[in-house]
Design an enzyme around this catalytic site. Structure first.
Site, PDB file in Angstrom:
ATOM      1  N   LYS A  72      34.472  43.325  39.995  1.00 31.45           N
ATOM      2  CA  LYS A  72      34.753  44.117  38.787  1.00 31.45           C
ATOM      3  C   LYS A  72      33.961  43.603  37.587  1.00 31.45           C
ATOM      4  O   LYS A  72      33.339  44.373  36.866  1.00 31.45           O
ATOM      5  CB  LYS A  72      36.254  44.075  38.423  1.00 31.45           C
ATOM      6  N   ARG A 111      46.849  46.580  34.881  1.00 34.41           N
ATOM      7  CA  ARG A 111      47.211  46.099  36.222  1.00 34.41           C
ATOM      8  C   ARG A 111      48.652  46.394  36.568  1.00 34.41           C
ATOM      9  O   ARG A 111      49.104  46.038  37.648  1.00 34.41           O
ATOM     10  CB  ARG A 111      47.046  44.591  36.288  1.00 34.41           C
TER      11      ARG A 111
END
Ligand code: ADP
Length: 222
Positions: free
Chosen positions: A9, A84
């Site tokens: 990422k 998240r």
């Protein structure tokens, strides 16, 4: 940018940020900066990070909201590592109402076995945070190859017990975030098991096709 720890990422966020000249931030890097500087947020986050647990939503949201508020609204931004949790995803939706909404959630797909393999051999530069692999002969204490004078280190939460916890909490909390974006048709999945440059090209072509779609929709409505 969504994906398991080690999916790439951060690497891709930096490459896409350079390509399109838009700012990016990694929530993990922000927490590590706060930790290093002993700020109130850093002190609050420290123990969670060390164990591989998620930092509580209120702390994380405060930190990201602060970063976003400092950005130029016309440019947009890439978030790496946020949201998240479902709660963070909902808060992000609220924040993005001032930005015309979310363009896309890029999910970099790797297997759990690959994630463990990458994390256990990963070391980073203390300055530019570029990842290197022990398998390429880079070791802790080396000077960063980019020439920025940084020292190579292993993240304390890349040690096996914390990695196990990070993978657990990911499947408990973040899988749901991926579903959330999938249901809303915001999710674009790219394989993370190919080379860095190939992943980058896949993401760029996904962004370009979204831009083209929007352009042709705009043209049709003229
Ligand atoms: P990873 O490689 O696991 O994706 P990061 O560098 O992005 O790791 O994050 C490191 C740590 O920072 C996480 O394990 C967690 O403790 C904390 N963290 C980062 N982003 C978040 C977030 N959005 N919500 C809660 N905690 C976070």
């Amino acid at each position: 940018m969504l994906g398991l720890p080690g999916a790439g990422k951060g690497t891709q966020a930096r490459l896409i940020s350079q390509k399109f000249k838009i700012p990016t931030v990694s929530s993990g890097d922000l927490f590590r900066d706060h930790d290093k500087n002993n700020t109130e947020l850093g002190i609050l986050a420290r123990d969670y990070m060390l164990k591989g647990a998620y930092v509580p939503d209120d702390v994380t949201i405060r930190m990201i909201t602060e970063w976003v508020s400092l950005q130029d609204k016309s440019k947009g931004f890439i978030l790496d590592g946020f949201p998240r949790t479902i709660n963070q995803a909902r808060v992000l939706d609220d924040i993005l109402t001032n930005y015309g909404g979310l363009d896309m959630a890029v999910y970099i797909d790797i297997s759990v076995a690959e994630a463990i393999n990458r994390i256990s051999t990963r070391v980073l530069c203390s300055i530019c945070q570029s990842p290197f692999s022990l398998l390429d002969g880079v070791k802790e204490g080396d000077v960063c190859r980019t020439g920025d004078g940084g020292v190579i280190y292993q993240r304390p939460d890349d040690k096996p017990s914390a990695v196990e916890e990070r993978l657990k909490v990911y499947s408990r909390e973040t899988q749901e975030v991926i579903q959330y974006y999938q249901t809303r048709d915001n999710l674009r999945t790219v394989s993370g098991a190919i080379s860095i440059n190939e992943v980058k090209s896949e993401i760029i072509s996904t962004i370009t096709s979204l831009e083209n779609e929007r352009y042709s929709t705009d043209r049709r409505s003229i």
